[in-house]
Design a protein around this motif. Structure first.
Motif, PDB file in Angstrom:
ATOM      1  N   LEU A 183     -50.105  -6.798  42.166  1.00  0.00           N
ATOM      2  CA  LEU A 183     -49.727  -6.447  43.844  1.00  0.00           C
ATOM      3  C   LEU A 183     -50.741  -5.291  44.465  1.00  0.00           C
ATOM      4  N   ASN A 184     -52.069  -5.084  43.538  1.00  0.00           N
ATOM      5  CA  ASN A 184     -52.946  -4.245  44.663  1.00  0.00           C
ATOM      6  C   ASN A 184     -54.033  -4.797  44.793  1.00  0.00           C
ATOM      7  N   TYR A 185     -54.157  -6.270  44.269  1.00  0.00           N
ATOM      8  CA  TYR A 185     -55.665  -6.570  45.330  1.00  0.00           C
ATOM      9  C   TYR A 185     -55.513  -7.234  46.513  1.00  0.00           C
ATOM     10  N   PRO A 186     -53.647  -7.610  47.145  1.00  0.00           N
ATOM     11  CA  PRO A 186     -54.464  -7.547  48.489  1.00  0.00           C
ATOM     12  C   PRO A 186     -54.160  -6.445  49.426  1.00  0.00           C
ATOM     13  N   VAL A 187     -54.059  -5.558  49.550  1.00  0.00           N
ATOM     14  CA  VAL A 187     -54.153  -3.615  49.373  1.00  0.00           C
ATOM     15  C   VAL A 187     -55.709  -3.061  50.253  1.00  0.00           C
ATOM     16  N   GLN A 188     -56.604  -3.831  48.234  1.00  0.00           N
ATOM     17  CA  GLN A 188     -57.623  -3.251  48.659  1.00  0.00           C
ATOM     18  C   GLN A 188     -58.665  -3.232  50.066  1.00  0.00           C
ATOM     19  N   LYS A 189     -58.435  -2.152  49.877  1.00  0.00           N
ATOM     20  CA  LYS A 189     -59.795  -2.591  51.264  1.00  0.00           C
ATOM     21  C   LYS A 189     -61.056  -1.928  50.700  1.00  0.00           C
ATOM     22  N   ASP A 190     -61.622  -0.803  49.491  1.00  0.00           N
ATOM     23  CA  ASP A 190     -62.690  -0.407  48.915  1.00  0.00           C
ATOM     24  C   ASP A 190     -63.500  -1.492  48.384  1.00  0.00           C
ATOM     25  N   ALA A 191     -64.732  -1.967  47.774  1.00  0.00           N
ATOM     26  CA  ALA A 191     -65.437  -2.934  46.870  1.00  0.00           C
ATOM     27  C   ALA A 191     -65.111  -2.448  45.611  1.00  0.00           C
ATOM     28  N   LYS A 192     -65.262  -1.502  45.237  1.00  0.00           N
ATOM     29  CA  LYS A 192     -65.038  -0.973  44.327  1.00  0.00           C
ATOM     30  C   LYS A 192     -63.798  -1.129  43.054  1.00  0.00           C
ATOM     31  N   ARG A 193     -62.860  -0.344  43.787  1.00  0.00           N
ATOM     32  CA  ARG A 193     -61.102  -0.740  43.899  1.00  0.00           C
ATOM     33  C   ARG A 193     -61.000  -1.637  43.761  1.00  0.00           C
ATOM     34  N   LEU A 194     -61.358  -3.028  44.486  1.00  0.00           N
ATOM     35  CA  LEU A 194     -60.979  -3.569  44.374  1.00  0.00           C
ATOM     36  C   LEU A 194     -61.201  -4.599  42.767  1.00  0.00           C
ATOM     37  N   LEU A 195     -62.615  -4.852  42.296  1.00  0.00           N
ATOM     38  CA  LEU A 195     -62.910  -4.019  41.143  1.00  0.00           C
ATOM     39  C   LEU A 195     -62.746  -3.982  40.077  1.00  0.00           C
ATOM     40  N   ALA A 196     -62.213  -2.751  39.908  1.00  0.00           N
ATOM     41  CA  ALA A 196     -61.776  -1.491  39.172  1.00  0.00           C
ATOM     42  C   ALA A 196     -60.037  -2.333  38.415  1.00  0.00           C
ATOM     43  N   TYR A 197     -59.608  -2.727  40.163  1.00  0.00           N
ATOM     44  CA  TYR A 197     -58.406  -3.353  39.413  1.00  0.00           C
ATOM     45  C   TYR A 197     -58.326  -4.620  38.684  1.00  0.00           C
ATOM     46  N   SER A 198     -59.013  -5.172  39.164  1.00  0.00           N
ATOM     47  CA  SER A 198     -59.952  -7.036  38.614  1.00  0.00           C
ATOM     48  C   SER A 198     -60.130  -5.795  36.899  1.00  0.00           C
ATOM     49  N   THR A 199     -60.383  -5.345  36.562  1.00  0.00           N
ATOM     50  CA  THR A 199     -60.839  -4.942  35.350  1.00  0.00           C
ATOM     51  C   THR A 199     -60.257  -4.360  34.382  1.00  0.00           C
ATOM     52  N   VAL A 200     -58.554  -4.205  35.299  1.00  0.00           N
ATOM     53  CA  VAL A 200     -57.286  -3.963  34.807  1.00  0.00           C
ATOM     54  C   VAL A 200     -57.137  -4.661  33.936  1.00  0.00           C
ATOM     55  N   ALA A 201     -56.459  -6.080  34.956  1.00  0.00           N
ATOM     56  CA  ALA A 201     -56.485  -7.552  34.846  1.00  0.00           C
ATOM     57  C   ALA A 201     -57.397  -8.572  33.706  1.00  0.00           C
ATOM     58  N   GLU A 202     -58.543  -8.200  33.527  1.00  0.00           N
ATOM     59  CA  GLU A 202     -59.391  -8.637  32.621  1.00  0.00           C
ATOM     60  C   GLU A 202     -59.775  -8.251  31.500  1.00  0.00           C
ATOM     61  N   ALA A 203     -59.463  -6.993  31.632  1.00  0.00           N
ATOM     62  CA  ALA A 203     -58.677  -6.120  29.462  1.00  0.00           C
ATOM     63  C   ALA A 203     -57.252  -7.122  29.370  1.00  0.00           C
ATOM     64  N   GLY A 204     -56.212  -6.997  30.356  1.00  0.00           N
ATOM     65  CA  GLY A 204     -55.242  -7.763  29.692  1.00  0.00           C
ATOM     66  C   GLY A 204     -55.505  -9.171  29.478  1.00  0.00           C
ATOM     67  N   ILE A 205     -56.002  -9.769  30.070  1.00  0.00           N
ATOM     68  CA  ILE A 205     -56.284 -11.031  29.730  1.00  0.00           C
ATOM     69  C   ILE A 205     -56.771 -11.176  27.676  1.00  0.00           C
ATOM     70  N   MET A 206     -57.863 -10.204  28.304  1.00  0.00           N
ATOM     71  CA  MET A 206     -58.225  -9.728  26.856  1.00  0.00           C
ATOM     72  C   MET A 206     -57.069  -9.389  25.235  1.00  0.00           C
ATOM     73  N   PHE A 207     -55.681  -8.907  26.286  1.00  0.00           N
ATOM     74  CA  PHE A 207     -54.714  -8.387  25.419  1.00  0.00           C
ATOM     75  C   PHE A 207     -53.933  -9.361  25.175  1.00  0.00           C
ATOM     76  N   VAL A 208     -53.910 -10.496  26.161  1.00  0.00           N
ATOM     77  CA  VAL A 208     -53.811 -11.713  25.772  1.00  0.00           C
ATOM     78  C   VAL A 208     -53.869 -12.695  23.780  1.00  0.00           C
TER      79      VAL A 208
END
Length: 488
Positions: A292-317
């Motif tokens: 839900l957050n990817y499309p609204v991010q305009k800051d490069a690091k905040r976009l990557l921060a939400y990616s980190t939440v997802a990638e850690a989530g994938i590890m938890f899968v």
């Protein structure tokens, strides 16, 4: 010998970090680089000896008492050797880049004096992370867990802005609450019931206590890895200098929550099916947040921060499947952790070059990188496409390994939900990533030229290469990772 090398790998940077609090400028550069190079060499020695002579668990007990059993020791096995090597190698690259990033030539954050404090926290961060990886007892894990949290606070609040101070406090408090829930419970059980603080004692827990202790430790892992509902500290932590962001997202802090849960699963033995259901629901909710957050991010690091939440989530899968006793889930989680470290490090260091060269992280103000900063433009495209899971980047193969866990579908149809969420996350991130690649890399340049430096370019190229070959290098050790259970 191998136990000594493993201990030196984390003790040298811890000592170096303490010394760095009194140093600055060139002396600080030298001590910091010496500490990270030493950690890498010691860790390389561990990996070499382990691969040459062992391929099995080595358990060294340093402190044993009659009442508490093992109080402190180290575990050297395929998982600690693999992840320790990732942390040591990635940490060195990030801080080699950091020498230039923290210089006075940085357009967005001119450095120079005062960087010794940043180096001190980062070097402590490195030592604490390696110490956490090798610890064999809950007391050791708690000590290094808290030291990581303290170092994270130090780097996030380094610029001493109001936003930085708030973010640093938040990054310290949330994981610390998880630590109190998880580790204090584990140590209490170890003292009162098991009379042993070692991970090896987990298999002796009564079936009535085992799942609840696991949930307590899972909460500690969730807070460290910024999983739902405790994810909000990680986007705010982008106030840190970019080398720190790369480290805490790519090779430390966030990944250590995953590592903790993987370690516990290795030793705790079979868990009831309701634990799987709980983890599947939580990880699915976690993956919904970045989608839900990817499309609204305009800051490069905040976009990557939400990616980190997802990638850690994938590890938890993967760990969710591992809770069913599926070894492939454990392997997939550690494989994902390894490949993610380098591609996420590449993404953050590239974002850091936007600050260094252009003075902005606003993606709307960055265009024409292929003409202005071609190495940066290429690395940005590789990083975004890699994080979306496209080959030939190594992370594509670790995500494919996760899909082999579909054997869990034979146990429960709910296993479809986290798998579908992983696919949805990759699709949405690919869509957003392609949009920004088109604008940032191939758009009309807004400036005729921008400064860069050979240290930055060498760091980016090295990470591109590692992103391509990490899966091949890691796979032999990944295949050795498994459960230990009773009698380990």
């Amino acid at each position: 010998m191998i136990g000594l090398l493993a201990s030196l790998a984390y003790l040298v940077p811890i000592i170096g970090g303490l010394i760095l609090f009194k140093l600055d400028e060139k002396k600080a550069d030298a001590v910091m680089l010496f500490s990270f190079i030493s950690a890498l060499l010691f860790q390389g020695g561990v990996a070499y000896l382990f691969l040459r002579d062992h391929h099995e668990l080595i358990h060294v007990r340093y402190l044993v008492t009659g009442e508490l059993g093992e109080v402190y020791g180290v575990i050297i096995d395929p998982m600690s050797v693999l992840i320790g090597t990732v942390v040591a190698l990635a940490g060195f690259i990030f801080m080699f880049y950091g020498v230039e990033y923290m210089s006075e030539r940085n357009v967005g954050h001119p450095g120079g004096k005062g960087r010794g404090l940043f180096y001190a926290w980062m070097t402590l961060f490195e030592g604490a992370t390696l110490g956490f990886i090798y610890s064999s007892t809950f007391l050791g894990l708690l000590i290094f867990f808290e030291l990581m949290g303290l170092a994270c606070w130090g780097v996030v609040s380094y610029y001493n802005t109001p936003a930085g101070r708030r973010a640093g406090f938040k990054a310290f408090i949330i994981p610390n609450v998880g630590a109190m829930i998880g580790f204090y419970t584990a140590i209490g059980v170890g003292i009162l019931q098991l009379h042993d603080l070692s991970l090896f004692s987990l298999s002796q827990l009564s079936p009535s206590i085992k799942p609840w202790l696991f949930i307590a430790l899972l909460i500690a892992g969730y807070t460290k890895s910024a999983q739902f509902p405790t994810y909000s500290w990680i986007p705010d932590a982008m106030e840190a200098p970019t080398p720190a962001s790369a480290f805490l997202h790519g090779a430390a802090m966030v990944e250590m929550g995953v590592y903790l849960v993987a370690r516990v699963l290795q030793f705790i033995g079979p868990l009831p099916i309701w634990v799987f259901y709980f983890m599947a629901i939580m990880v699915s909710l976690t993956l919904l947040v970045p989608i839900l957050n990817y499309p609204v991010q305009k800051d490069a690091k905040r976009l990557l921060a939400y990616s980190t939440v997802a990638e850690a989530g994938i590890m938890f899968v993967g760990l969710t499947f591992a809770s069913l006793g599926l070894e492939v889930g454990l392997k997939a989680a550690m494989f994902q952790l390894t490949t993610h470290a380098f591609i996420k490090g590449l993404a953050f260091l590239t974002a850091g070059t936007f600050t260094y060269s252009l003075g902005t992280l606003d993606l709307r103000k960055i265009s024409g990188l292929k003409d202005v900063l071609p190495v940066n433009g290429f690395s940005w495209a590789v990083a975004l496409l890699g994080l979306a899971g496209l080959p030939p980047m190594g992370i594509a193969f670790s995500k494919a390994e996760l899909l082999t866990s579909l054997v869990a579908l034979k146990t429960t149809s709910l296993a479809w939900v986290p798998v579908l969420m992983v696919l949805a996350d990759s699709a949405v991130f690919l869509w957003v990533g392609m949009k920004w690649i088109g604008r940032n890399v191939f758009g009309k340049p807004q400036v005729k030229s921008a400064p860069t430096h050979w240290i930055i370019n060498v760091s980016l190229v090295t990470l591109i290469v590692l992103s391509l070959i990490s899966a091949v290098l890691a796979y032999p050790l990944v295949e050795e990772i498994g459960f230990y259970g009773v009698g380990a």
